[in-house]
Design a protein around this motif. Sequence first.
Motif, PDB file in Angstrom:
ATOM      1  N   PHE A  76      12.968  35.482  37.785  1.00 30.18           N
ATOM      2  CA  PHE A  76      13.963  34.910  38.708  1.00 30.18           C
ATOM      3  C   PHE A  76      14.277  33.465  38.320  1.00 30.18           C
ATOM      4  CE2 PHE A  76      15.314  32.784  42.591  1.00 30.18           C
ATOM      5  CZ  PHE A  76      16.347  33.621  42.996  1.00 30.18           C
ATOM      6  N   GLY A  77      13.243  32.678  38.055  1.00 31.41           N
ATOM      7  CA  GLY A  77      13.446  31.285  37.657  1.00 31.41           C
ATOM      8  C   GLY A  77      14.217  31.153  36.362  1.00 31.41           C
ATOM      9  N   ALA A  78      13.952  32.069  35.434  1.00 31.08           N
ATOM     10  CA  ALA A  78      14.643  32.021  34.138  1.00 31.08           C
ATOM     11  C   ALA A  78      16.143  32.244  34.293  1.00 31.08           C
ATOM     12  CB  ALA A  78      14.049  33.064  33.197  1.00 31.08           C
ATOM     13  N   PHE A  79      16.509  33.125  35.200  1.00 33.56           N
ATOM     14  CA  PHE A  79      17.924  33.457  35.344  1.00 33.56           C
ATOM     15  C   PHE A  79      18.651  32.622  36.396  1.00 33.56           C
ATOM     16  CE2 PHE A  79      16.282  37.110  33.083  1.00 33.56           C
ATOM     17  CZ  PHE A  79      17.219  37.208  32.063  1.00 33.56           C
ATOM     18  N   THR A  80      17.912  31.868  37.199  1.00 36.13           N
ATOM     19  CA  THR A  80      18.574  31.049  38.219  1.00 36.13           C
ATOM     20  C   THR A  80      18.416  29.552  37.990  1.00 36.13           C
ATOM     21  OG1 THR A  80      16.638  31.117  39.665  1.00 36.13           O
ATOM     22  CG2 THR A  80      18.326  32.824  39.995  1.00 36.13           C
ATOM     23  N   ALA A  81      17.464  29.153  37.151  1.00 38.83           N
ATOM     24  CA  ALA A  81      17.218  27.720  36.977  1.00 38.83           C
ATOM     25  C   ALA A  81      17.236  27.319  35.503  1.00 38.83           C
ATOM     26  CB  ALA A  81      15.891  27.327  37.631  1.00 38.83           C
ATOM     27  N   LYS A  82      16.225  27.724  34.767  1.00 34.24           N
ATOM     28  CA  LYS A  82      16.079  27.291  33.380  1.00 34.24           C
ATOM     29  C   LYS A  82      15.486  28.448  32.583  1.00 34.24           C
ATOM     30  CE  LYS A  82      14.414  23.282  30.843  1.00 34.24           C
ATOM     31  NZ  LYS A  82      13.614  22.057  30.916  1.00 34.24           N
ATOM     32  N   VAL A 142      10.220  16.159  31.494  1.00 33.61           N
ATOM     33  CA  VAL A 142       9.999  17.605  31.430  1.00 33.61           C
ATOM     34  C   VAL A 142      11.250  18.384  31.836  1.00 33.61           C
ATOM     35  CG1 VAL A 142       8.726  19.521  32.486  1.00 33.61           C
ATOM     36  CG2 VAL A 142       7.510  17.460  31.769  1.00 33.61           C
ATOM     37  N   PHE A 143      11.890  17.981  32.916  1.00 28.78           N
ATOM     38  CA  PHE A 143      13.007  18.754  33.462  1.00 28.78           C
ATOM     39  C   PHE A 143      14.363  18.307  32.953  1.00 28.78           C
ATOM     40  CE2 PHE A 143       9.547  19.163  36.544  1.00 28.78           C
ATOM     41  CZ  PHE A 143       9.370  20.539  36.470  1.00 28.78           C
ATOM     42  N   GLU A 144      14.399  17.193  32.247  1.00 32.16           N
ATOM     43  CA  GLU A 144      15.637  16.690  31.634  1.00 32.16           C
ATOM     44  C   GLU A 144      16.773  16.571  32.652  1.00 32.16           C
ATOM     45  OE1 GLU A 144      16.153  19.573  28.533  1.00 32.16           O
ATOM     46  OE2 GLU A 144      14.706  18.591  27.218  1.00 32.16           O
ATOM     47  N   LEU A 145      16.423  16.014  33.814  1.00 32.26           N
ATOM     48  CA  LEU A 145      17.410  15.771  34.860  1.00 32.26           C
ATOM     49  C   LEU A 145      17.397  14.288  35.212  1.00 32.26           C
ATOM     50  CD1 LEU A 145      16.598  18.803  37.191  1.00 32.26           C
ATOM     51  CD2 LEU A 145      18.664  18.502  35.814  1.00 32.26           C
ATOM     52  N   PRO A 146      18.529  13.776  35.686  1.00 31.45           N
ATOM     53  CA  PRO A 146      18.564  12.362  36.085  1.00 31.45           C
ATOM     54  C   PRO A 146      17.598  12.086  37.241  1.00 31.45           C
ATOM     55  CG  PRO A 146      20.781  13.295  36.024  1.00 31.45           C
ATOM     56  CD  PRO A 146      19.829  14.426  35.843  1.00 31.45           C
ATOM     57  N   ARG A 147      17.050  10.908  37.257  1.00 26.67           N
ATOM     58  CA  ARG A 147      16.080  10.512  38.287  1.00 26.67           C
ATOM     59  C   ARG A 147      16.652  10.703  39.687  1.00 26.67           C
ATOM     60  NH1 ARG A 147      11.563   6.674  38.111  1.00 26.67           N
ATOM     61  NH2 ARG A 147      11.312   7.513  36.031  1.00 26.67           N
TER      62      ARG A 147
END
Length: 123
Positions: A89-95, A35-40
């Motif tokens: 806030f999440g859209a502009f600071t995270a994803k 979902v987050f497309e980040l390394p484990r």
Amino acid sequence: MSRVANIMVGLVALLHVGFMVLEMFFWDHAVGERVFELPREVLHSSAALAANQGLYNGFLAAGLAWALVTGKHEVKLSVLGCVVVAGVFGAFTAKFSILFMQAMPGLLALVLVRMSTPRTQAR
């Protein structure tokens, strides 16, 4: 209109229950990785932060559920306002996709609730 607004508030609450479960219990698992497309490794090192974030999403869901049960329009508007602010806030600071997954459904529900608020309560 009130029924449609309440259905949308319920859907936003369910979305936040889903966010809570994902962030608190599946953040550093294969589901979170997909979902987050980040390394484990990144997910594992940030799991405590994600669980805290998930708890806040649970509070938003609880607030919306409480607003639905009590029928208090001002509580719906207040909690939905928090949902929208958190989403922007999440859209502009995270994803950026958080804008569409959290803020937009919250804004739609907010508008529908506002449109269905009786005039005597709107003042």
